[in-house]
Motif scaffolding. Structure first.
Motif, PDB file in Angstrom:
ATOM      1  N   SER A   1       0.845  -1.188   0.000  1.00 16.73           N
ATOM      2  CA  SER A   1       0.000   0.000   0.000  1.00 16.73           C
ATOM      3  C   SER A   1       0.886   1.245   0.000  1.00 16.73           C
ATOM      4  O   SER A   1       2.096   1.162   0.227  1.00 16.73           O
ATOM      5  N   ALA A   2       0.277   2.418  -0.249  1.00 18.09           N
ATOM      6  CA  ALA A   2       1.054   3.655  -0.341  1.00 18.09           C
ATOM      7  C   ALA A   2       1.820   3.926   0.949  1.00 18.09           C
ATOM      8  O   ALA A   2       3.009   4.276   0.922  1.00 18.09           O
ATOM      9  N   ALA A   3       1.168   3.753   2.103  1.00 13.44           N
ATOM     10  CA  ALA A   3       1.835   4.023   3.380  1.00 13.44           C
ATOM     11  C   ALA A   3       2.950   3.015   3.645  1.00 13.44           C
ATOM     12  O   ALA A   3       4.041   3.376   4.097  1.00 13.44           O
ATOM     13  N   ASP A   4       2.683   1.719   3.379  1.00  9.91           N
ATOM     14  CA  ASP A   4       3.705   0.700   3.609  1.00  9.91           C
ATOM     15  C   ASP A   4       4.880   0.871   2.650  1.00  9.91           C
ATOM     16  O   ASP A   4       6.044   0.665   3.022  1.00  9.91           O
ATOM     17  N   LEU A   5       4.586   1.241   1.395  1.00  8.31           N
ATOM     18  CA  LEU A   5       5.657   1.458   0.428  1.00  8.31           C
ATOM     19  C   LEU A   5       6.537   2.629   0.852  1.00  8.31           C
ATOM     20  O   LEU A   5       7.770   2.567   0.745  1.00  8.31           O
ATOM     21  N   ALA A   6       5.918   3.709   1.345  1.00  6.90           N
ATOM     22  CA  ALA A   6       6.693   4.862   1.796  1.00  6.90           C
ATOM     23  C   ALA A   6       7.642   4.470   2.926  1.00  6.90           C
ATOM     24  O   ALA A   6       8.821   4.861   2.931  1.00  6.90           O
ATOM     25  N   ASN A   7       7.165   3.677   3.891  1.00  5.43           N
ATOM     26  CA  ASN A   7       8.026   3.233   4.990  1.00  5.43           C
ATOM     27  C   ASN A   7       9.152   2.334   4.481  1.00  5.43           C
ATOM     28  O   ASN A   7      10.289   2.393   4.973  1.00  5.43           O
ATOM     29  N   TYR A   8       8.851   1.503   3.506  1.00  2.00           N
ATOM     30  CA  TYR A   8       9.873   0.614   2.934  1.00  2.00           C
ATOM     31  C   TYR A   8      10.960   1.423   2.232  1.00  2.00           C
ATOM     32  O   TYR A   8      12.164   1.187   2.422  1.00  2.00           O
ATOM     33  N   LEU A   9      10.552   2.401   1.430  1.00  2.00           N
ATOM     34  CA  LEU A   9      11.535   3.205   0.698  1.00  2.00           C
ATOM     35  C   LEU A   9      12.375   4.061   1.631  1.00  2.00           C
ATOM     36  O   LEU A   9      13.536   4.362   1.327  1.00  2.00           O
ATOM     37  N   LYS A  10      11.814   4.452   2.771  1.00  2.00           N
ATOM     38  CA  LYS A  10      12.596   5.212   3.749  1.00  2.00           C
ATOM     39  C   LYS A  10      13.745   4.389   4.316  1.00  2.00           C
ATOM     40  O   LYS A  10      14.752   4.943   4.765  1.00  2.00           O
ATOM     41  N   SER A  11      13.601   3.075   4.308  1.00  2.00           N
ATOM     42  CA  SER A  11      14.629   2.220   4.907  1.00  2.00           C
ATOM     43  C   SER A  11      15.736   1.850   3.925  1.00  2.00           C
ATOM     44  O   SER A  11      16.697   1.180   4.311  1.00  2.00           O
ATOM     45  N   ILE A  12      15.643   2.270   2.651  1.00  2.00           N
ATOM     46  CA  ILE A  12      16.672   1.957   1.654  1.00  2.00           C
ATOM     47  C   ILE A  12      17.553   3.187   1.454  1.00  2.00           C
ATOM     48  O   ILE A  12      17.069   4.235   1.012  1.00  2.00           O
ATOM     49  N   PRO A  13      18.845   3.130   1.754  1.00  2.00           N
ATOM     50  CA  PRO A  13      19.726   4.297   1.566  1.00  2.00           C
ATOM     51  C   PRO A  13      19.831   4.682   0.092  1.00  2.00           C
ATOM     52  O   PRO A  13      19.845   3.826  -0.802  1.00  2.00           O
ATOM     53  N   GLY A  14      19.919   5.986  -0.165  1.00  2.00           N
ATOM     54  CA  GLY A  14      20.075   6.462  -1.528  1.00  2.00           C
ATOM     55  C   GLY A  14      21.351   5.984  -2.186  1.00  2.00           C
ATOM     56  O   GLY A  14      21.435   5.894  -3.419  1.00  2.00           O
TER      57      GLY A  14
ATOM     58  N   PRO B   1      18.233  14.105  13.873  1.00  2.00           N
ATOM     59  CA  PRO B   1      19.289  13.549  13.007  1.00  2.00           C
ATOM     60  C   PRO B   1      18.792  12.389  12.166  1.00  2.00           C
ATOM     61  O   PRO B   1      17.772  11.756  12.455  1.00  2.00           O
ATOM     62  N   ARG B   2      19.553  12.089  11.107  1.00  2.00           N
ATOM     63  CA  ARG B   2      19.353  10.873  10.320  1.00  2.00           C
ATOM     64  C   ARG B   2      20.678  10.463   9.701  1.00  2.00           C
ATOM     65  O   ARG B   2      21.572  11.282   9.506  1.00  2.00           O
ATOM     66  N   ASN B   3      20.780   9.173   9.392  1.00  2.00           N
ATOM     67  CA  ASN B   3      22.038   8.621   8.909  1.00  2.00           C
ATOM     68  C   ASN B   3      21.746   7.533   7.881  1.00  2.00           C
ATOM     69  O   ASN B   3      20.854   6.701   8.092  1.00  2.00           O
ATOM     70  N   ASN B   4      22.462   7.534   6.742  1.00  2.00           N
ATOM     71  CA  ASN B   4      22.290   6.522   5.703  1.00  2.00           C
ATOM     72  C   ASN B   4      23.657   5.984   5.303  1.00  2.00           C
ATOM     73  O   ASN B   4      24.584   6.757   5.048  1.00  2.00           O
ATOM     74  N   ASN B   5      23.777   4.663   5.239  1.00  2.00           N
ATOM     75  CA  ASN B   5      25.037   4.018   4.899  1.00  2.00           C
ATOM     76  C   ASN B   5      24.782   2.901   3.903  1.00  2.00           C
ATOM     77  O   ASN B   5      23.784   2.173   4.010  1.00  2.00           O
ATOM     78  N   SER B   6      25.680   2.746   2.936  1.00  2.00           N
ATOM     79  CA  SER B   6      25.518   1.671   1.962  1.00  2.00           C
ATOM     80  C   SER B   6      26.876   1.150   1.526  1.00  2.00           C
ATOM     81  O   SER B   6      27.863   1.887   1.473  1.00  2.00           O
ATOM     82  N   LEU B   7      26.905  -0.146   1.213  1.00  2.00           N
ATOM     83  CA  LEU B   7      28.091  -0.812   0.697  1.00  2.00           C
ATOM     84  C   LEU B   7      27.663  -1.660  -0.497  1.00  2.00           C
ATOM     85  O   LEU B   7      26.749  -2.491  -0.379  1.00  2.00           O
ATOM     86  N   ASN B   8      28.277  -1.429  -1.661  1.00  2.00           N
ATOM     87  CA  ASN B   8      27.967  -2.168  -2.876  1.00  2.00           C
ATOM     88  C   ASN B   8      29.206  -2.925  -3.324  1.00  2.00           C
ATOM     89  O   ASN B   8      30.282  -2.336  -3.488  1.00  2.00           O
TER      90      ASN B   8
ATOM     91  N   ASN C   1      24.343  -5.619  -2.299  1.00  2.00           N
ATOM     92  CA  ASN C   1      24.146  -4.307  -1.693  1.00  2.00           C
ATOM     93  C   ASN C   1      23.835  -4.497  -0.219  1.00  2.00           C
ATOM     94  O   ASN C   1      23.022  -5.346   0.144  1.00  2.00           O
ATOM     95  N   LEU C   2      24.473  -3.721   0.615  1.00  3.92           N
ATOM     96  CA  LEU C   2      24.180  -3.703   2.044  1.00  3.92           C
ATOM     97  C   LEU C   2      23.847  -2.269   2.438  1.00  3.92           C
ATOM     98  O   LEU C   2      24.508  -1.330   1.990  1.00  3.92           O
ATOM     99  N   GLY C   3      22.838  -2.108   3.259  1.00  7.83           N
ATOM    100  CA  GLY C   3      22.455  -0.759   3.651  1.00  7.83           C
ATOM    101  C   GLY C   3      21.942  -0.705   5.078  1.00  7.83           C
ATOM    102  O   GLY C   3      21.317  -1.652   5.569  1.00  7.83           O
ATOM    103  N   TYR C   4      22.237   0.405   5.731  1.00 11.14           N
ATOM    104  CA  TYR C   4      21.716   0.654   7.080  1.00 11.14           C
ATOM    105  C   TYR C   4      21.272   2.110   7.141  1.00 11.14           C
ATOM    106  O   TYR C   4      22.010   3.018   6.722  1.00 11.14           O
TER     107      TYR C   4
ATOM    108  N   GLY D   1      16.532   0.794   9.590  1.00 12.21           N
ATOM    109  CA  GLY D   1      16.330  -0.152   8.506  1.00 12.21           C
ATOM    110  C   GLY D   1      17.627  -0.822   8.111  1.00 12.21           C
ATOM    111  O   GLY D   1      18.680  -0.190   8.037  1.00 12.21           O
ATOM    112  N   ILE D   2      17.561  -2.123   7.865  1.00 10.97           N
ATOM    113  CA  ILE D   2      18.707  -2.896   7.391  1.00 10.97           C
ATOM    114  C   ILE D   2      18.297  -3.559   6.078  1.00 10.97           C
ATOM    115  O   ILE D   2      17.263  -4.220   5.999  1.00 10.97           O
ATOM    116  N   ASN D   3      19.111  -3.374   5.034  1.00 11.66           N
ATOM    117  CA  ASN D   3      18.838  -3.945   3.719  1.00 11.66           C
ATOM    118  C   ASN D   3      20.000  -4.814   3.284  1.00 11.66           C
ATOM    119  O   ASN D   3      21.160  -4.402   3.394  1.00 11.66           O
TER     120      ASN D   3
END
Length: 735
Positions: free
Chosen positions: A110-123, A173-180, A193-196, A234-236
């Motif tokens: 759903s729109a709300a669940d998708l928004a929460n999911y996308l928030k957990s994926i680092p750019g 604050p907010r923090n985004n980390n990714s390793l490819n 891909n790893l993300g936090y 979020g952990i991806n």
């Protein structure tokens, strides 16, 4: 005023420099006649922010300086043509109900669940975003357009990777980390891909509601202030492999897992007025927390039949989404003298499970004289189990309230088939497609001691034609005209069909509607394109059975429920300009102008609002030399219509600065988002039954951040990929 002035400077500055650009070219030409000896040639390429293809617009996320310090939903907010409203609903060129894919796969959220999911994926995990206003028959007919978010997959030889980390500070604050990571050797390619991510945010909404009698006189008013603060983690993880035993065949697999937790606290205060004086006051407290686990597995196959041009692709997916949520609400109402009038304390338990199976295959068969046939089939099955238990809390004891509890189960079986034909002549190219889709769905509302069970079934088959005609205005295909006709569908997701009554505060409820029907759309568009420099289009979009969030006023409470409104329309003009006024300056702008309206009824009230809307997105990219670069951009949204709400104009300004380090393998970025904190909502209602409201709202949109990125490993001998993003990638030069 300062923000508007800065936005005008950002918008018109490139036009002032065009005359000077012509004279500079003459000087540059004379300088170029000098003889230069070269001992070594190093080729460096930089992908532009926007690339326009015949059937889609591609946004290269790495070209956004702020991507490393943002999550995926925030990257979408800054993507030209894409808007995200306060509730997280995503729109493409003014049209909501967009189908969002990740690596070509549907999320079914759903729109709300998708928004929460996308928030957990680092750019930092993103490679590019593909925007399709008019998807061909190869794609599902669902949605008013398609946004395909593609994660990074490096195909370079040897071991390569990239690391990014970003920190942003607003009020919170907010923090985004990714390793490819990628390893490519001979016939084997492994990528991951790893993300936090960690973020805190707040929203501050003030509602002023007025209620009227049948004569139109005010009977009472409500002043409501909701302040919400939330935090989430979020952990991806995403790992995949391609194996090519021959140059014509590739087998692939991919597994991704996402775990996220969110914690929200809502404090609400209110004052109820009679005609002039308060007759009661109140406050409420909501404590909500949830945990979500998303698992996605994929197997894919590609085979090319020699050099004939024939090819077949296939993939199968299994997705499992689980959530476990709990929400505790306490409401208190006081008389004017401070005496307690009423108190209420209750608890929601909100677990849910969704299982999804999909399989599809596509076949391409070239014909003589620049013609081609393409056909495919798809099957999916969705099962959702969503119990919602409501407990009254009395002296610390939980007492089940079956009258307000709910257990909703939803099943959907979907099959589709399509065929597309293409033919190209010297100047004209035609593509015609026909897609047939069958949907069989059933919902079951389980009974309990307070009420019996209820069920609904929906079974329908629809066909969706599409026609693309392209005409080249010159022999080198620099200028072209396109005419497009498509028919699409927007099916209500399971959450919109769930009749459960959900409390936001003691004066605001929402519930689903099991009687919802699909929404249909016809789209007619004429487009002109001049290379990668200029594009413009005019389209007319006609909607029937519009899925519309309506608000009913019952005893002073606002109850929001999705309904089908008879019809709506959007007349849309959009254009994009990508130029380089100087060698060090690239200018991108997208302008969208529209007229939109509805025609229907809601709870006995005539519902025919209409408005003109404008959206302007501007981005300047500057190269200073010695590894320095910068961005300066802004976004303007005029008055807009969303549900039974008009939203006033808003504007924001963004900036970024980057320094390349370590022989361009690393970079340090400074970013500023919504510099003047001007992105604030001012909403007022339309066509409410004997009520009116005005609302202001803001969130933590002004942020200052710093990000670090680093690319490592070998970077030569790139291998051509045969994996086609689960058979959903479009071929370039389709027409």
């Amino acid at each position: 005023m300062k923000t508007s002035l800065l936005f005008l400077i950002i918008l018109f500055a490139p036009l002032l420099s065009l005359a000077q650009t012509g004279s500079n070219k003459t000087n540059d030409t004379s300088k170029a006649t000098k003889k230069i000896g070269l001992n070594e040639v190093t080729i460096k390429s930089k992908r532009p922010l926007i690339q326009t293809e015949i059937d889609k617009t591609v946004v290269n996320v790495a070209a956004m300086l702020s991507s490393a310090s943002s999550n995926t939903l925030e990257v979408l907010e800054k993507t030209p043509g894409v808007t995200v409203n306060a509730g997280g609903e995503i729109s493409l060129n003014g049209r909501a109900g967009v189908l969002v894919l990740i690596d070509g796969r549907q999320t079914y959220l759903s729109a709300a669940d998708l928004a929460n999911y996308l928030k957990s994926i680092p750019g930092g995990n993103l490679d590019k975003i593909e925007l399709m206003d008019n998807p061909p028959a190869r794609y599902d007919a669902a949605g008013n357009g398609v946004i395909n978010i593609r994660l990074k997959k490096n195909r370079q030889s040897g071991f390569t990777g990239s690391l990014s980390s970003g920190y942003a500070q607003g009020k919170l604050p907010r923090n985004n980390n990714s390793l490819n990571l990628n390893y490519n050797y001979n016939k084997l390619n492994i990528f991951s891909n790893l993300g936090y991510s960690y973020d805190k945010n707040y929203s501050d909404d003030v509602y002023n509601r007025s209620f009227f009698n049948t004569d139109g006189n005010v009977t009472n008013r409500l002043l409501l202030n909701n302040y919400q603060q939330n935090k989430g983690k979020g952990i991806n993880t995403n790992i995949g492999m391609d194996y090519a035993p021959t140059k014509s065949t590739t087998y692939g697999m991919q597994v991704s897992y996402n775990h996220s937790t969110r914690y929200n606290v809502l404090n609400s205060g209110n004052i109820n007025y009679g005609i002039t004086i308060p007759d009661s006051t109140g406050n409420s407290y909501t404590d909500a927390r949830d945990s979500r686990d998303n698992l996605n597995t994929n197997l894919n196959f590609y085979h090319r039949f020699g050099e004939t041009g024939r090819e077949i692709t296939a993939d199968a997916n299994y997705l499992r989404y689980t959530a476990d949520g709990e929400q505790n609400l306490q409401n208190l109402v006081y008389l004017p003298d401070g005496a307690l009038k009423h108190s209420d304390n209750f608890l929601y338990s909100l677990p849910s499970t969704m299982n999804i199976y999909t399989a599809k295959a596509d076949y391409v068969h070239p014909l003589k004289n620049k013609a081609k046939l393409e056909a495919g089939i798809k099957w999916s099955w969705v099962s959702n189990d969503n119990p919602s238990d409501y407990y009254q809390l009395v002296n610390g004891e939980q007492i089940i309230d079956n009258g307000r509890s709910n257990h909703f189960k939803y099943r959907e079986d979907f099959t589709a088939a399509y065929i597309t034909g293409q033919k190209a002549w010297k100047r004209i190219g035609i593509q015609a497609g026909l897609r047939a889709e069958h949907t069989s769905a059933n919902g079951l509302q389980l009974g309990n001691e307070a009420g019996g069970a209820s069920a609904f079934n929906k079974d329908y088959t629809q066909v969706f034609p599409s026609v693309f005609i392209n005409y080249k205005l010159d022999t080198i295909s620099k200028n072209s005209l396109s005419f497009i006709v498509t028919r699409r569908i927007n099916r209500p997701n399971y959450q919109l069909l769930n009749p459960f009554l959900f409390y936001r505060d003691q004066y605001s409820y929402s519930l689903g509607n099991p009687e919802l029907n699909p929404q249909y759309q016809y789209r007619y568009e004429l487009k002109y394109q001049h290379g990668q420099t200029f594009r413009t289009g005019l389209s007319y979009n006609r909607f029937t059975n519009v899925i519309f969030q309506t608000t009913n006023v019952v005893e002073g409470r606002f109850i929001t429920k999705p309904e089908n409104v008879s019809e709506g329309y959007i007349l849309l003009f959009n254009s994009g300009l990508n130029i380089s006024p100087a060698k060090w300056w690239t200018f991108n702008t997208d302008v969208l102008l529209s007229r939109m309206g509805l025609n229907g009824q809601a709870y006995g009230e005539k519902l025919n609002p209409a408005t003109f809307a404008a959206r302007i997105n501007v981005l300047n990219q500057l190269q200073f030399g010695k590894g320095w670069s910068a961005e300066l951009g802004g976004y303007y949204s005029s008055r807009d219509l969303n549900g039974q709400t008009f939203t006033s104009a808003m504007v924001r300004a963004n900036a970024g600065l980057q320094k390349k380090i370590w022989k361009d393998k690393g970079s340090i970025r400074l970013v500023m988002e919504d510099i003047f904190h001007s992105w604030k909502y001012r909403n007022n209602s339309v066509a409410l039954k004997q009520a009116y409201y005005y609302q202001t709202g803001e969130s933590d949109t002004r942020r200052f951040g710093i990000a670090f990125t680093y690319n490592f490993g070998s970077d030569t001998f790139a291998r051509k990929s045969k994996h086609k993003d689960n058979a959903l990638d479009e071929e370039k030069g389709r027409m």
